[in-house]
Motif scaffolding. Sequence first.
Motif, PDB file in Angstrom:
ATOM      1  N   PHE A  12       0.778  -1.131  -0.568  1.00  0.00           N
ATOM      2  CA  PHE A  12      -0.173   0.235   0.667  1.00  0.00           C
ATOM      3  C   PHE A  12       1.129   1.252   0.228  1.00  0.00           C
ATOM      4  N   THR A  13       0.690   2.000  -0.561  1.00  0.00           N
ATOM      5  CA  THR A  13       1.039   3.915  -1.112  1.00  0.00           C
ATOM      6  C   THR A  13       1.152   3.948   0.966  1.00  0.00           C
ATOM      7  N   ALA A  14       1.972   4.597   1.073  1.00  0.00           N
ATOM      8  CA  ALA A  14       1.324   5.258   2.143  1.00  0.00           C
ATOM      9  C   ALA A  14       0.443   6.459   3.025  1.00  0.00           C
ATOM     10  N   ALA A  15       0.037   6.875   1.594  1.00  0.00           N
ATOM     11  CA  ALA A  15      -1.570   7.905   0.937  1.00  0.00           C
ATOM     12  C   ALA A  15      -2.555   7.314   1.753  1.00  0.00           C
ATOM     13  N   SER A  16      -2.711   6.396   0.951  1.00  0.00           N
ATOM     14  CA  SER A  16      -3.894   4.797   0.967  1.00  0.00           C
ATOM     15  C   SER A  16      -3.883   4.290   2.511  1.00  0.00           C
ATOM     16  N   VAL A  56       6.141   2.283  -2.137  1.00  0.00           N
ATOM     17  CA  VAL A  56       5.888   2.973  -3.243  1.00  0.00           C
ATOM     18  C   VAL A  56       4.934   2.119  -4.751  1.00  0.00           C
ATOM     19  N   THR A  57       4.329   3.094  -5.661  1.00  0.00           N
ATOM     20  CA  THR A  57       3.469   1.885  -6.457  1.00  0.00           C
ATOM     21  C   THR A  57       4.611   1.408  -7.339  1.00  0.00           C
ATOM     22  N   GLY A  58       5.972   2.013  -7.641  1.00  0.00           N
ATOM     23  CA  GLY A  58       6.782   1.375  -8.706  1.00  0.00           C
ATOM     24  C   GLY A  58       7.307  -0.340  -7.861  1.00  0.00           C
ATOM     25  N   GLU A  59       7.288   0.170  -6.537  1.00  0.00           N
ATOM     26  CA  GLU A  59       8.103  -1.065  -5.866  1.00  0.00           C
ATOM     27  C   GLU A  59       7.390  -1.801  -5.169  1.00  0.00           C
ATOM     28  N   GLN A  60       5.280  -1.885  -5.268  1.00  0.00           N
ATOM     29  CA  GLN A  60       5.087  -2.593  -5.288  1.00  0.00           C
ATOM     30  C   GLN A  60       4.763  -3.400  -6.790  1.00  0.00           C
ATOM     31  N   LEU A  61       4.516  -3.142  -8.000  1.00  0.00           N
ATOM     32  CA  LEU A  61       4.389  -3.403  -8.763  1.00  0.00           C
ATOM     33  C   LEU A  61       5.855  -4.843  -8.910  1.00  0.00           C
ATOM     34  N   ASN A  62       6.765  -4.755  -8.609  1.00  0.00           N
ATOM     35  CA  ASN A  62       8.189  -5.146  -9.032  1.00  0.00           C
ATOM     36  C   ASN A  62       7.372  -6.318  -7.669  1.00  0.00           C
ATOM     37  N   GLY A  63       6.844  -6.265  -7.105  1.00  0.00           N
ATOM     38  CA  GLY A  63       6.698  -7.292  -6.131  1.00  0.00           C
ATOM     39  C   GLY A  63       5.441  -7.650  -5.998  1.00  0.00           C
ATOM     40  N   LEU A  64       4.647  -7.392  -7.438  1.00  0.00           N
ATOM     41  CA  LEU A  64       3.508  -8.294  -7.829  1.00  0.00           C
ATOM     42  C   LEU A  64       3.978  -9.146  -8.748  1.00  0.00           C
ATOM     43  N   LEU A  65       5.012  -8.862  -9.377  1.00  0.00           N
ATOM     44  CA  LEU A  65       5.519  -9.624 -10.492  1.00  0.00           C
ATOM     45  C   LEU A  65       6.679 -11.281  -9.900  1.00  0.00           C
ATOM     46  N   THR A  66       7.557 -10.708  -9.252  1.00  0.00           N
ATOM     47  CA  THR A  66       7.974 -11.325  -8.232  1.00  0.00           C
ATOM     48  C   THR A  66       7.588 -12.598  -7.083  1.00  0.00           C
ATOM     49  N   GLY A  67       6.255 -12.410  -6.986  1.00  0.00           N
ATOM     50  CA  GLY A  67       5.235 -12.298  -6.537  1.00  0.00           C
ATOM     51  C   GLY A  67       5.404 -12.766  -4.899  1.00  0.00           C
ATOM     52  N   GLY A 127      11.682  26.837 -10.225  1.00  0.00           N
ATOM     53  CA  GLY A 127      12.848  27.840  -9.273  1.00  0.00           C
ATOM     54  C   GLY A 127      12.224  28.105  -8.016  1.00  0.00           C
ATOM     55  N   ASN A 128      10.647  28.000  -7.460  1.00  0.00           N
ATOM     56  CA  ASN A 128      10.396  28.087  -6.514  1.00  0.00           C
ATOM     57  C   ASN A 128      10.304  26.770  -5.571  1.00  0.00           C
ATOM     58  N   VAL A 129      11.015  25.651  -5.893  1.00  0.00           N
ATOM     59  CA  VAL A 129      10.476  24.750  -5.452  1.00  0.00           C
ATOM     60  C   VAL A 129      11.542  24.334  -3.806  1.00  0.00           C
ATOM     61  N   VAL A 130      11.682  24.669  -2.954  1.00  0.00           N
ATOM     62  CA  VAL A 130      12.483  24.616  -1.597  1.00  0.00           C
ATOM     63  C   VAL A 130      13.375  22.981  -1.386  1.00  0.00           C
ATOM     64  N   HIS A 131      11.875  21.952  -1.710  1.00  0.00           N
ATOM     65  CA  HIS A 131      12.169  21.288  -0.931  1.00  0.00           C
ATOM     66  C   HIS A 131      11.345  20.321  -1.486  1.00  0.00           C
ATOM     67  N   THR A 132      12.342  19.154  -2.110  1.00  0.00           N
ATOM     68  CA  THR A 132      11.121  17.595  -3.139  1.00  0.00           C
ATOM     69  C   THR A 132      11.253  16.759  -2.247  1.00  0.00           C
ATOM     70  N   VAL A 133      10.717  15.855  -1.550  1.00  0.00           N
ATOM     71  CA  VAL A 133      10.118  14.656  -0.892  1.00  0.00           C
ATOM     72  C   VAL A 133       9.146  13.479  -1.656  1.00  0.00           C
ATOM     73  N   SER A 134       9.315  12.799  -0.942  1.00  0.00           N
ATOM     74  CA  SER A 134       8.461  11.304  -1.068  1.00  0.00           C
ATOM     75  C   SER A 134       7.280  11.287  -0.979  1.00  0.00           C
ATOM     76  N   GLN A 135       6.976  12.010   0.171  1.00  0.00           N
ATOM     77  CA  GLN A 135       5.802  11.193   1.043  1.00  0.00           C
ATOM     78  C   GLN A 135       4.839  12.047   1.389  1.00  0.00           C
ATOM     79  N   ILE A 136       2.979  12.081   1.096  1.00  0.00           N
ATOM     80  CA  ILE A 136       2.703  13.294   1.243  1.00  0.00           C
ATOM     81  C   ILE A 136       2.335  13.789   2.861  1.00  0.00           C
TER      82      ILE A 136
END
Length: 294
Positions: free
Chosen positions: A98-102, A129-140, A217-226
Amino acid sequence: MFTFDQLAGFIAVAEELHFGRAAERLNMTQPPLSRQIQKLEKTIGAELLERDNRKVQLTQAGQTFLEEARRLMALAERAPITARRIASGRTGFLRIGFTAASGFSILGPLLEEFGQILPGVDLDLQELVTGEQLNGLLTGELDLGLARPPFDEETFDSHLLYRESMVLAVPSTHRLAQLARDITPEDFKDEPLIMHSPTQARYFYDLVVRTLPIRHGNVVHTVSQILTMVSLVAARRGVAFVPHSATLLGIKGVEFLPLAGADDEQVELHAIWNRRITNPALARLLRDLEFSME
């Protein structure tokens, strides 16, 4: 290696402390029962019973082995039942990403529904995150994902769980919080932005830059979690574009403002699974869930 017949014979003798009664209980004669016990002792390499013409009693090794023998027999009796329950999807494990937001929106109600459908199945949860979930679904490694598009529809089946609009999170004392209308790009054009990571939060990043005129140019922080974004807003580090479900976080010092045109392209969350289902518990869950019937 000893056999289950030998274990059953030993348990009967150990409980009856009499070869005759034990043989009668097992519907057999005494000589073959005696031979079973002798073979068992030879295999184990220890004397389990002390016997003479008058009595039979357990040795110290026999008392210890009796507990293990009972446990092994109980496991053997349960094994077919357990196998049938797993095959029918009534027990086992279901591994859910599951994603953090869900996690702070739809996850709780979904797990409650899953528990009602599969009361004997253990749910293993992994925040990914979604990419990690898709990999996990592929590998079982995962059976089910709660993730964002896009994904390969030939490999994965899915069901749209819900849509929601993006909103602008601002500090409660911010000037934009005083406006009694939807927020336009002109309103936030000079504001410091807390932005989604283009790699770890690609879905949100793509949606925001596709629908809003972002000044990088206005971006002061870049993060991954809501949660991190909203916390930084509360600390007055900038403003952030977040899904409406972020209002459920209950973080003080933050206002969530509607965006003009936000309903034109909404955030989506899907239940996703590999079309090649191998877990009986997942097959039963999908069969019983209402959305699998649509």
